[in-house]
Design a protein around this motif. Structure first.
Motif, mmCIF file in Angstrom:
data_model
loop_
_atom_site.group_PDB
_atom_site.id
_atom_site.type_symbol
_atom_site.label_atom_id
_atom_site.label_comp_id
_atom_site.label_asym_id
_atom_site.label_seq_id
_atom_site.Cartn_x
_atom_site.Cartn_y
_atom_site.Cartn_z
ATOM 1 N N THR A 154 0.903 -1.157 0.082
ATOM 2 C CA THR A 154 0.155 -0.190 -0.003
ATOM 3 C C THR A 154 0.916 1.303 0.070
ATOM 4 O O THR A 154 1.148 1.842 -1.051
ATOM 5 C CB THR A 154 -0.892 -0.205 1.213
ATOM 6 O OG1 THR A 154 -0.272 -0.159 2.442
ATOM 7 C CG2 THR A 154 -1.846 -1.128 0.959
ATOM 8 N N ASP A 155 1.253 1.688 1.139
ATOM 9 C CA ASP A 155 1.878 2.975 1.284
ATOM 10 C C ASP A 155 3.447 2.836 0.768
ATOM 11 O O ASP A 155 3.746 3.838 -0.132
ATOM 12 C CB ASP A 155 2.023 3.401 2.633
ATOM 13 C CG ASP A 155 0.615 3.894 3.252
ATOM 14 O OD1 ASP A 155 -0.200 4.484 2.533
ATOM 15 O OD2 ASP A 155 0.574 4.068 4.430
ATOM 16 N N PHE A 200 3.900 8.335 5.797
ATOM 17 C CA PHE A 200 3.765 8.730 4.499
ATOM 18 C C PHE A 200 2.657 9.750 4.053
ATOM 19 O O PHE A 200 2.537 10.191 3.088
ATOM 20 C CB PHE A 200 3.486 7.279 3.800
ATOM 21 C CG PHE A 200 4.569 6.496 3.675
ATOM 22 C CD1 PHE A 200 5.542 6.937 2.854
ATOM 23 C CD2 PHE A 200 4.555 5.317 4.288
ATOM 24 C CE1 PHE A 200 6.578 5.912 2.675
ATOM 25 C CE2 PHE A 200 5.513 4.316 4.297
ATOM 26 C CZ PHE A 200 6.764 4.836 3.355
ATOM 27 N N ASN A 201 2.075 10.484 5.025
ATOM 28 C CA ASN A 201 1.134 11.525 4.748
ATOM 29 C C ASN A 201 1.976 12.673 4.198
ATOM 30 O O ASN A 201 3.009 13.069 4.773
ATOM 31 C CB ASN A 201 0.521 12.001 5.886
ATOM 32 C CG ASN A 201 -0.456 10.942 6.444
ATOM 33 O OD1 ASN A 201 -0.833 10.182 5.744
ATOM 34 N ND2 ASN A 201 -0.907 11.064 7.771
#
Length: 242
Positions: A154-155, A200-201
């Motif tokens: 995902t990230d 990871f934002n």
């Protein structure tokens, strides 16, 4: 007269088509497969799958088409069996009238290597995992630390795609370390410092700020002044001197 000739020609043509159809159908039914042709695309660049690997898989599954009647060869079964190989992205199997079965294979493209207590594997460009090959190592960013597969596909996968599409960061980021709380650090190729990304934002915005820092500040201070460059606070860069 012309109408009669047209009818005769049409009748003869129909008979010919029917004859040819049954003739070649019978030929195909009687013909055996005399050759298996395998094309592994990008095999000069990547060596995850070889022709011998595929033939071995088919033999073990009793799907090797050689010397089998062409009408008994099920190309769907061949494709489904080979798709079980986690190195393969796409497979197409088809028969030719000359008695050849052809396989066209696309290998997966790794974009990230994960080495952690949770596993040792690659993440490919489609967001799935693939095993490490004993015969080939590819040059992609290395991820270590506490990496669950869910995070990897995902990230981390999205971040790896970003690196791959950005020439500067693709050349600069060499390693990624994930802490138990999912805080992320980056190890650059140039500069003896660690980059604290945090979560990871907003990673694109964080790296944009770091690129500006590289362009404006590093030429004045040099690469060796800071041991840590922290990006995790919004619109801030906090540096730790050596």
């Amino acid at each position: 007269m012309i109408r009669i000739v047209s009818i005769i020609v049409a009748t003869l043509l129909s008979c010919y088509i029917v004859f040819v159809t049954f003739f070649f159908r019978d030929m195909r039914q009687d013909k055996e497969c005399h050759e298996l042709q395998v094309v592994v695309k990008d095999s000069l660049d990547k060596h995850f799958v070889s022709e011998s690997d595929l033939v071995s898989i088919l033999r073990k599954a009793d799907l090797n088409p050689i010397k089998k009647p062409m009408d008994e060869i099920n190309t769907d079964k061949i494709e489904n069996e080979l798709k079980k190989n986690e190195m393969i992205a796409r497979i197409e199997a088809y028969k030719t009238p000359s008695g050849i079965v052809k396989l066209e294979v696309e290998q997966k493209i790794p974009i990230l290597r994960v080495i952690s207590s949770r596993g040792n594997f690659y993440v490919d460009n489609l967001g799935s995992t693939m095993p490490v090959s004993h015969r080939y190592v590819t040059d992609v960013p290395l991820v270590s630390g506490y990496v669950e597969k869910e995070l990897a596909v995902t990230d981390l996968y999205k971040f790896a795609l970003f690196l791959q599409e950005n020439e500067f960061w693709n050349n600069q980021i060499e390693q990624i370390y994930v802490h138990p709380d999912n805080e992320v650090e980056l190890i650059p190729r140039v500069g003896n410092h660690r980059i604290v990304l945090g979560s990871f934002n907003d990673y694109e915005e964080k790296l944009d700020n770091l690129r500006l820092f590289y362009d404006k500040v590093i030429p004045k201070t040099g690469w060796e002044k800071y041991s840590i460059i922290n990006l995790k606070y919004k619109d801030q860069i906090v540096c730790t001197k050596r």
